[in-house]
Design a protein around this motif. Structure first.
Motif, PDB file in Angstrom:
ATOM      1  N   TYR A   1       2.500  -4.110   9.741  1.00 27.13           N
ATOM      2  CA  TYR A   1       1.914  -3.100   8.877  1.00 27.13           C
ATOM      3  C   TYR A   1       2.378  -1.695   9.242  1.00 27.13           C
ATOM      4  CZ  TYR A   1      -1.237  -6.966   7.727  1.00 27.13           C
ATOM      5  OH  TYR A   1      -1.760  -8.172   7.363  1.00 27.13           O
ATOM      6  N   ALA A   2       3.613  -1.573   9.686  1.00 25.26           N
ATOM      7  CA  ALA A   2       4.172  -0.255   9.997  1.00 25.26           C
ATOM      8  C   ALA A   2       4.389   0.534   8.713  1.00 25.26           C
ATOM      9  CB  ALA A   2       5.496  -0.406  10.742  1.00 25.26           C
ATOM     10  N   LEU A   3       4.332   1.830   8.840  1.00 18.30           N
ATOM     11  CA  LEU A   3       4.551   2.722   7.705  1.00 18.30           C
ATOM     12  C   LEU A   3       6.022   3.096   7.615  1.00 18.30           C
ATOM     13  CD1 LEU A   3       1.485   5.052   8.239  1.00 18.30           C
ATOM     14  CD2 LEU A   3       1.851   3.596   6.252  1.00 18.30           C
TER      15      LEU A   3
ATOM     16  N   TYR B   1       0.851  -1.186   0.000  1.00 16.91           N
ATOM     17  CA  TYR B   1       0.000   0.000   0.000  1.00 16.91           C
ATOM     18  C   TYR B   1       0.885   1.233   0.000  1.00 16.91           C
ATOM     19  CZ  TYR B   1      -3.531  -3.322   1.627  1.00 16.91           C
ATOM     20  OH  TYR B   1      -4.380  -4.397   1.752  1.00 16.91           O
TER      21      TYR B   1
ATOM     22  N   PHE C   1       4.232  13.789   3.295  1.00 18.12           N
ATOM     23  CA  PHE C   1       5.050  12.592   3.376  1.00 18.12           C
ATOM     24  C   PHE C   1       4.435  11.480   2.536  1.00 18.12           C
ATOM     25  CE2 PHE C   1       8.071  13.794   6.559  1.00 18.12           C
ATOM     26  CZ  PHE C   1       7.417  14.676   7.405  1.00 18.12           C
TER      27      PHE C   1
ATOM     28  N   GLU D   1      -3.824   1.092  -3.263  1.00 20.07           N
ATOM     29  CA  GLU D   1      -3.463  -0.322  -3.152  1.00 20.07           C
ATOM     30  C   GLU D   1      -2.708  -0.720  -4.411  1.00 20.07           C
ATOM     31  OE1 GLU D   1      -7.373   0.072  -0.834  1.00 20.07           O
ATOM     32  OE2 GLU D   1      -6.456   0.940  -2.624  1.00 20.07           O
TER      33      GLU D   1
ATOM     34  N   PHE E   1       8.256   5.972   5.932  1.00 21.85           N
ATOM     35  CA  PHE E   1       8.061   7.304   5.372  1.00 21.85           C
ATOM     36  C   PHE E   1       9.250   7.789   4.561  1.00 21.85           C
ATOM     37  CE2 PHE E   1       4.137   8.702   7.306  1.00 21.85           C
ATOM     38  CZ  PHE E   1       4.022   7.912   8.429  1.00 21.85           C
TER      39      PHE E   1
ATOM     40  N   PHE F   1       0.768   5.599   0.530  1.00 20.38           N
ATOM     41  CA  PHE F   1      -0.022   6.655   1.152  1.00 20.38           C
ATOM     42  C   PHE F   1       0.664   8.005   0.945  1.00 20.38           C
ATOM     43  CE2 PHE F   1      -2.555   3.752   3.831  1.00 20.38           C
ATOM     44  CZ  PHE F   1      -1.741   2.630   3.858  1.00 20.38           C
TER      45      PHE F   1
ATOM     46  N   ARG G   1       3.614   0.787   2.869  1.00 19.33           N
ATOM     47  CA  ARG G   1       3.296  -0.234   3.859  1.00 19.33           C
ATOM     48  C   ARG G   1       3.244  -1.584   3.181  1.00 19.33           C
ATOM     49  NH1 ARG G   1      -2.056   0.572   6.894  1.00 19.33           N
ATOM     50  NH2 ARG G   1      -0.771   2.042   8.042  1.00 19.33           N
TER      51      ARG G   1
ATOM     52  N   TYR H   1       0.571  11.458   3.285  1.00 21.35           N
ATOM     53  CA  TYR H   1       0.124  12.089   4.507  1.00 21.35           C
ATOM     54  C   TYR H   1       0.505  13.555   4.484  1.00 21.35           C
ATOM     55  CZ  TYR H   1      -1.124   7.797   7.021  1.00 21.35           C
ATOM     56  OH  TYR H   1      -1.727   6.644   7.436  1.00 21.35           O
TER      57      TYR H   1
ATOM     58  N   ARG I   1      -4.796   7.120  -0.363  1.00 17.62           N
ATOM     59  CA  ARG I   1      -4.239   5.778  -0.254  1.00 17.62           C
ATOM     60  C   ARG I   1      -4.380   5.056  -1.590  1.00 17.62           C
ATOM     61  NH1 ARG I   1      -7.899   3.701   2.931  1.00 17.62           N
ATOM     62  NH2 ARG I   1      -9.013   2.593   1.284  1.00 17.62           N
TER      63      ARG I   1
ATOM     64  N   SER J   1       5.500  -7.396   9.389  1.00 18.26           N
ATOM     65  CA  SER J   1       6.006  -6.046   9.690  1.00 18.26           C
ATOM     66  C   SER J   1       5.061  -5.319  10.633  1.00 18.26           C
ATOM     67  CB  SER J   1       6.151  -5.250   8.398  1.00 18.26           C
ATOM     68  OG  SER J   1       4.865  -4.931   7.879  1.00 18.26           O
TER      69      SER J   1
END
Lengths: 116, 117
Positions: free
Chosen positions: B103-105, B33, B91, B52, B107, B35, B95, B37, B50, B101
């Motif tokens: 699902y940590a981001l 994914y 940013f 996918e 950056f 993103f 992910r 921000y 977001r 993991s």
């Protein structure tokens, strides 16, 4: 909905003391929470991932004995900076992943820590 | 490990104009994914959009749209009809779709967007 709070928003402590930062998901359950650190004008760096009821997973280079993370419930994770030093001064941000989802992750407003 | 690169430390746009922020990433995974921000001066992280990786269609959210080029590993953000309130740090984040993991981001370093009247 999907609000994450952090407390305190700003804390000043003396060198050598410990300080605890709380991260709460107010209206949802979060099996997983993340702690990030952000220096001025820089990006967010992942410090650790905490899962409810188990030990946190720390990123390489993060001292687990210095940054104690506890995730005792599905709505609360805490970060304790032990024996703080001026170089620990930073902005700490938590985020919470909504239980049962993959990409629904919500950020807290952050905590500014100043160590004098 | 996946890396996210934002090559524009600062960008400027006039109000009502369009601006594109660049992001490239490096990964060996096929499912993930992406993103964007926004972090205004309050420092509260706000999800802008977001994408996918398995979806070919580019995501859009009102004035915000992305150009997702999976083969090129590129994920740019276009802001149309820029407003003063769009001024912030932006940013790009990656992910993994793999749960180990957590699902940590991950950056990028961010792009500071200035909007001029």
């Amino acid at each position: 909905g999907a609000v994450v709070s952090q407390h305190p928003s700003w804390v000043i402590c003396k060198s050598g003391t410990s300080v605890k930062i709380e991260c709460r998901s107010l209206d949802f359950q979060a099996t997983t929470m993340f702690w990030y650190r952000q220096f001025p004008k820089q990006s967010l760096m992942l410090m650790a991932t905490s899962n409810e009821g188990s030990k946190a997973t720390y990123e390489q280079g993060v001292e687990k004995d210095k940054f104690l993370i506890n995730h005792a419930s599905l709505t609360l994770s805490t970060l304790t900076v032990t024996s703080a030093h001026p170089e620990d001064s930073s902005f700490y941000i938590c985020s919470a992943r909504k239980t049962g989802t993959v990409y629904e992750q919500y950020f807290g407003p952050g905590t500014r820590l100043t160590v004098t | 490990a996946q890396t996210v690169t934002q090559s524009q430390p600062e960008m400027s746009v006039q109000e009502a104009e369009t601006v594109t922020l660049s992001c490239t990433y490096d990964t060996s995974e096929s499912d993930y994914y992406l993103f964007w921000y926004k972090q205004p001066p309050s420092r509260q992280m706000i999800l802008v959009i977001r994408q996918e990786a398995y979806k070919q269609q580019n995501a859009t959210e009102n004035r915000f749209s992305v150009n997702f080029q999976k083969a090129a590993k590129s994920f740019s953000l276009k802001i149309s009809d820029s407003q003063l309130g769009d001024a912030a740090m932006y940013f790009c984040a990656y992910r993994s779709a793999i749960s180990n993991s957590g699902y940590a981001l991950n950056f990028g370093k961010g792009t500071s967007l200035l909007v001029t009247p």
